[in-house]
Design a protein around this motif. Structure first.
Motif, mmCIF file in Angstrom:
data_model
loop_
_atom_site.group_PDB
_atom_site.id
_atom_site.type_symbol
_atom_site.label_atom_id
_atom_site.label_comp_id
_atom_site.label_asym_id
_atom_site.label_seq_id
_atom_site.Cartn_x
_atom_site.Cartn_y
_atom_site.Cartn_z
ATOM 1 N N TRP A 14 0.836 -1.203 0.000
ATOM 2 C CA TRP A 14 0.000 0.000 0.000
ATOM 3 C C TRP A 14 0.875 1.259 0.000
ATOM 4 O O TRP A 14 0.603 2.213 -0.725
ATOM 5 C CB TRP A 14 -0.972 0.009 1.175
ATOM 6 N N MET A 15 1.940 1.240 0.781
ATOM 7 C CA MET A 15 2.840 2.394 0.803
ATOM 8 C C MET A 15 3.457 2.635 -0.577
ATOM 9 O O MET A 15 3.661 3.782 -0.970
ATOM 10 C CB MET A 15 3.951 2.196 1.838
ATOM 11 N N ILE A 25 -1.070 7.767 2.426
ATOM 12 C CA ILE A 25 -0.463 6.806 3.347
ATOM 13 C C ILE A 25 -0.752 7.300 4.755
ATOM 14 O O ILE A 25 -0.175 8.284 5.219
ATOM 15 C CB ILE A 25 1.046 6.682 3.099
ATOM 16 N N ASN A 26 -1.698 6.649 5.389
ATOM 17 C CA ASN A 26 -2.052 6.975 6.765
ATOM 18 C C ASN A 26 -2.335 5.669 7.504
ATOM 19 O O ASN A 26 -2.319 4.590 6.917
ATOM 20 C CB ASN A 26 -3.243 7.937 6.819
ATOM 21 N N ALA A 27 -2.577 5.773 8.788
ATOM 22 C CA ALA A 27 -2.779 4.584 9.609
ATOM 23 C C ALA A 27 -3.971 3.754 9.127
ATOM 24 O O ALA A 27 -3.899 2.528 9.068
ATOM 25 C CB ALA A 27 -2.972 4.973 11.072
ATOM 26 N N ALA A 94 -9.522 0.386 -1.892
ATOM 27 C CA ALA A 94 -8.220 0.329 -2.583
ATOM 28 C C ALA A 94 -7.136 -0.306 -1.712
ATOM 29 O O ALA A 94 -6.449 -1.228 -2.168
ATOM 30 C CB ALA A 94 -7.803 1.709 -3.069
ATOM 31 N N PRO A 95 -6.958 0.128 -0.457
ATOM 32 C CA PRO A 95 -5.914 -0.534 0.338
ATOM 33 C C PRO A 95 -6.226 -2.003 0.635
ATOM 34 O O PRO A 95 -5.313 -2.831 0.666
ATOM 35 C CB PRO A 95 -5.834 0.285 1.624
ATOM 36 N N ASN A 149 11.460 3.348 -3.109
ATOM 37 C CA ASN A 149 11.053 4.681 -3.555
ATOM 38 C C ASN A 149 10.499 5.508 -2.403
ATOM 39 O O ASN A 149 10.626 6.723 -2.390
ATOM 40 C CB ASN A 149 10.021 4.590 -4.677
ATOM 41 N N ARG A 150 9.851 4.869 -1.452
ATOM 42 C CA ARG A 150 9.293 5.587 -0.300
ATOM 43 C C ARG A 150 10.427 6.194 0.523
ATOM 44 O O ARG A 150 10.323 7.313 0.992
ATOM 45 C CB ARG A 150 8.450 4.666 0.597
#
Length: 154
Positions: A14-15, A25-27, A94-95, A149-150
């Motif tokens: 997901w990230m 990108i959140n909890a 989506a996630p 990449n993150r």
């Protein structure tokens, strides 16, 4: 693969893809992706998710067996279609789908999956065995690839 590997790979997936899908990108997204990464094993009563949702897992596992329809692209398509048919606010979809697909990919390298269920042919690229050192190595490599990449963006 084992539960920890699925959770790590699902959240990392997901990230990696959230920015490409317009997601954040959140909890909440990470939790949804991790949950999605565990969901395919609901057909196995002794899995982590199966033991917690045994009222669903036991009949599902008895009727369909493990690594059947829940380990296929059909299950992903069905979930997406139900969400859209209900016209629900599917911000979590989506996630969850990314996590779910990460599970299928991880199981593809650790045994194989019937991606094109109901066809019986199993698709596999056997690179590791569940619970072995090779699973941990494969998980570490996948995490490095997904997160490279993150790390550059932080």
């Amino acid at each position: 693969m084992m539960v920890g590997s699925h959770v790590l790979i699902g959240a990392s997936s997901w990230m990696a893809v959230a920015p490409m899908l317009g997601g954040t990108i959140n909890a909440a997204g990470l939790v949804c992706a991790a949950a999605g990464a565990l969901l395919p094993d609901i057909d196995h009563p002794k899995s982590w998710v199966g033991r917690r949702l045994w009222l669903i897992s036991l009949p599902l596992g008895t009727l369909l067996g493990h690594r059947g329809v829940t380990h296929s692209l059909f299950a992903v398509l069905l979930a997406v279609m139900v969400c859209h048919a209900e016209k629900a606010n599917c911000h979590w979809l989506a996630p969850v789908v990314v996590g779910y697909l990460s599970h299928l990919g991880a199981d593809l390298i650790s045994g194989g999956v019937p991606l094109f269920w109901p066809l019986r042919r199993t698709v596999s690229l056997p690179l590791c065995r569940t619970g072995s050192w090779s699973e941990f190595a494969a998980t570490a490599i996948l995490l490095a690839l997904l997160l490279q990449n993150r790390a550059l963006q932080f």
